[in-house]
Design an enzyme around this catalytic site. Structure first.
Site, short mmCIF file in Angstrom:
data_model
loop_
_atom_site.label_atom_id
_atom_site.label_comp_id
_atom_site.label_asym_id
_atom_site.label_seq_id
_atom_site.Cartn_x
_atom_site.Cartn_y
_atom_site.Cartn_z
N HIS A 481 0.83 -1.21 0.00
CA HIS A 481 0.00 0.00 0.00
C HIS A 481 0.87 1.26 0.00
O HIS A 481 0.72 2.13 -0.86
CB HIS A 481 -0.92 -0.03 1.22
CG HIS A 481 -1.82 1.16 1.33
ND1 HIS A 481 -3.16 1.11 1.02
CD2 HIS A 481 -1.59 2.45 1.73
CE1 HIS A 481 -3.70 2.30 1.20
NE2 HIS A 481 -2.76 3.13 1.65
N GLU A 482 1.77 1.35 0.95
CA GLU A 482 2.61 2.54 1.05
C GLU A 482 3.57 2.64 -0.12
O GLU A 482 3.90 3.74 -0.59
CB GLU A 482 3.37 2.56 2.38
CG GLU A 482 2.47 2.54 3.61
CD GLU A 482 1.41 3.64 3.62
OE1 GLU A 482 1.66 4.72 3.01
OE2 GLU A 482 0.35 3.43 4.22
N HIS A 485 1.87 4.38 -2.90
CA HIS A 485 1.97 5.84 -2.76
C HIS A 485 3.35 6.33 -3.23
O HIS A 485 3.46 7.35 -3.89
CB HIS A 485 1.80 6.23 -1.29
CG HIS A 485 0.38 6.26 -0.81
ND1 HIS A 485 -0.62 6.91 -1.47
CD2 HIS A 485 -0.19 5.72 0.32
CE1 HIS A 485 -1.76 6.78 -0.80
NE2 HIS A 485 -1.52 6.06 0.28
N HIS A 488 3.70 6.64 -6.88
CA HIS A 488 3.01 7.86 -7.32
C HIS A 488 3.96 9.06 -7.20
O HIS A 488 3.98 9.95 -8.06
CB HIS A 488 1.77 8.07 -6.45
CG HIS A 488 0.71 8.90 -7.08
ND1 HIS A 488 -0.49 9.17 -6.45
CD2 HIS A 488 0.62 9.53 -8.27
CE1 HIS A 488 -1.25 9.91 -7.23
NE2 HIS A 488 -0.59 10.16 -8.33
#
Length: 693
Positions: A481-482, A485, A488
């Protein structure tokens, strides 16, 4: 050492060229006393920039008014941003009493300065003029102009003098209270320990949990075993301990944080924050704070948010009720017909039920998820999808020995980013997991593409003296999940820093992160890194099959939990009048539509709900479910084309990950997907069938 060298040594590192690999932050040279000096000098330079802009005799233009500071290629005017970034990142990841005290001192000063800039009438007049009269702009320039203009308007630039003064007071108080909320929560979380000296009270706990507790006790110079409220300690205890009274003690400690009669109580702080935000919104012409927030979100309005949350309740609640009954029946069979399942029993009997249905247990998987192998697997996934590679560079300074720093290279071998990874809980670190940046990406006036320095901060299981760090599947998902990010951030390729990377609308920012979680149960991915840390044997296919089959175990219950948080958030921030109710009963009523079973009267989520009180998700927690619709829809393309399909991945990179906030998020999404998303892919993934009417 020469006199010149001594003078340089004594200078504030923030005032000097960093002289580090890729101009990374020189954590090894920064001392506490450097921060305040740099903050004040940064404010002075910011004020100098404002004066320079408003006194420019030339007619206001996009170039001399909007992007003047964005193109500070010499780094003179970005001092305040540099020091703020480092300080507040460390305040979350590696704080201490002295930093906390400085934060309380500096936060009001920073808020006052931000107000001084946003409420400067001469500066706003120039921005307003450019907003009405400007040269032909690119799509990205249009977005920057609109964001800049709206930033002033939404900060009170159109208010009269009295309104501006009122707004100053409200925002300054809110910033101080948000900080105090976070500091209280960290203080309370770290203050609690469960100290066990009787080995019999460890019954049911796996070796990994016992060894970690023994190491924590040793670190605290205590005999026996110490359990904390940090997730890697708390979760295994609640899942495996047969000591129901101790599970209750742990549960109540966790769920009554910041409600006690001490100086870390957050009840009145939360009430005041809700009222401050309502007053700010109404001062700016909105009925509620949610109305103010949602104007700049994909959801657009409260109706859309409630429609999403209510649609999810309608779709998932029948399944969640069946899940709850199944769990209760198992508990009664095990404990007797008079047994009543309590909240501190949920994880324990869920684990028993998962074992019964799928013969699957988180501890079975731990030996295959050794941290260094997981890191290799996650990096390898990025390589297969996008062609990027990671290389640890120990010459890059870090702020704690737990932190690893990597150089990231693109598929053509060119330098792409710096990636920091901070894995384990410790005393001065907030709970949870997050991604942040120490340097954002932009292309400056000289045409140089300044690459980002991104950081992922987590609280994963620590290594012990006996074993390396062995993760649960849930922790692997957290890492993914992180890491989503961070991709991104790392793939950002925009002209302006304020539009790069994760600088997107809040209900879009979770798409790249939640998208990556999908890989956690894909056999092709697991086979690349999941090897037993002792034998080297791969994770058996039949165990992977069980993981896949159990994917939707208690999925409806988990969905309703997230929906309940969204309902609670909206209940606070759709208030139109002064909020004077008691927090705890208000909370129970606000989310009851999504709650199964009887609620305890003295537990409270609000006072530890950092996302909506101190973390920027106020009136925005629904974003996780909104983005889940997007991520399921997006991943369905990969499932159709192949989960490692590079053509699909390149489209995702070009249309989503690299664009930041340069265009409306739905425009970007449709460019990747070919159309708007529907809830169908999420329902299919979760095995939920719509009710037919």
């Amino acid at each position: 050492m020469s006199q010149q060298a001594q003078n340089t040594e004594q200078q504030n590192p923030f005032f000097l060229p960093y002289d580090t690999p890729h101009d990374t932050v020189p954590f090894d040279r920064i001392k506490l006393e450097h921060f305040e000096e740099a903050f004040m000098e940064g404010i002075r330079r910011d004020n100098e920039q404002v004066e320079k802009t408003i006194n420019n005799p030339q007619k206001p233009t996009f170039d001399n008014t909007i992007i003047d500071k964005e193109d500070d290629t010499e780094g003179y005017y970005d001092l305040l941003e540099r020091v703020s970034t480092v300080f507040f990142n460390l305040l979350s990841a590696e704080t201490n009493d002295e930093m906390d005290a400085l934060a309380q001192k500096i936060q009001p000063i920073l808020t006052q300065h931000a107000n001084d800039v946003r409420l400067n009438e001469q500066l706003f007049k120039r921005v307003q003029y450019v907003h009405r009269h400007h040269r032909k702009l690119t799509a990205e320039e249009k977005m920057l102009l609109e964001n800049t203009y709206q930033g002033f308007v939404r900060s009170g630039a159109l208010l009269d003098k009295e309104g501006k003064e009122r707004l100053r007071k409200l925002t300054e108080e809110a910033s101080v209270l948000s900080l105090q909320f976070s500091q209280n929560l960290l203080k309370e979380t770290k203050a609690f320990t469960l100290h066990i000296t009787d080995r019999a009270q460890l019954d049911g706990l796996p070796d990994t949990a016992v060894e970690a507790a023994a190491q924590t006790a040793k670190e605290q110079q205590k005999e026996g075993w110490v359990f904390t409220l940090d997730y890697p300690s708390y979760s295994p205890f609640m899942t495996y301990s047969t000591q129901r009274d101790l599970r209750e003690q742990m549960y109540m400690a966790r769920n009554t944080l910041c409600t006690h009669s001490n100086d870390a109580n957050n009840l009145e702080i939360c009430k005041r924050l809700v009222n401050l935000r309502r007053e700010i919104a109404q001062l700016l012409g909105y009925k509620t704070y949610a109305d103010y927030v949602l104007v700049r979100r994909m959801a657009s309005n409260t109706r859309s948010v409630y429609k999403l949350l209510n649609d999810l309740i309608d779709a998932y609640k029948p399944t969640a009720e069946r899940e709850r009954e199944e769990l209760k029946k198992l508990a009664v069979r095990m404990e007797g017909k008079d047994f009543k399942v309590k909240p501190w029993d949920a994880a324990f009997y869920s684990h028993k039920l998962q074992l019964k249905k799928f013969n699957l247990d988180a501890e079975m998987l731990r030996p295959y998820f050794e941290l260094s192998k997981v890191i290799s697997g996650v990096f390898g996934l990025a390589n297969r999808l996008y062609g990027i590679t990671f290389r640890e560079n120990k010459d890059i300074p870090v702020y704690h020995p737990d932190v690893k720093a990597y150089e990231v290279f693109d598929k053509d071998g060119s330098y792409l980013a710096v990636f920091y990874a901070d894995f384990h809980p410790r005393k001065g670190k907030q709970g949870g997991a997050w991604m942040t940046e120490y340097q954002g990406q932009c292309i400056n006036l000289k045409g140089i593409n300044e690459r980002p320095h991104v950081s992922v901060v987590m609280n994963l299981t620590k290594p012990t003296e006996e074993k390396p760090a062995l993760l649960t599947l849930g922790e692997v998902e957290t890492f993914l999940h992180e890491f989503g990010h961070s991709l991104h951030g790392m793939f950002a390729n925009t002209r302006f820093e304020s539009l790069s990377g994760t600088n997107v609308w809040w209900d879009f920012v979770e798409l790249p992160s939640q998208f990556m979680e999908n890989f956690s149960i894909e056999k092709e991915f697991l086979r690349t890194f999941a090897f037993h840390y002792q034998t080297g044997e791969p994770l058996p296919d039949e165990l992977i099959d069980r993981i896949v089959k159990s994917r939707n175990f208690m999925v409806a219950t988990a969905c309703l939990r997230q929906v309940s948080f969204g309902l609670l958030d909206m209940a606070y921030y759709t208030q139109r009048h002064e909020f004077s109710q008691d927090i705890i009963p208000f909370e129970k009523n606000a989310w009851k539509k999504a709650i199964l079973g009887k609620q305890l009267t003295d537990t409270c989520m609000t006072v530890q709900f950092s996302h909506i009180m101190a973390g920027g998700y106020a009136a925005g927690y629904y974003s996780y479910k909104w983005a889940e619709v997007l991520d399921a829809d997006a991943f369905s393309v990969f499932k159709r084309n192949g989960i490692f399909d590079q053509k699909t991945a390149q489209s995702f990179r070009e249309n989503i990950l690299s664009k930041g906030g340069t265009e409306h998020p739905m425009t970007l999404y449709k460019r990747f997907r070919g159309g708007e998303p529907t809830i169908d892919a999420l329902l299919k993934r979760n095995g939920i069938k719509r009710k037919t009417k």
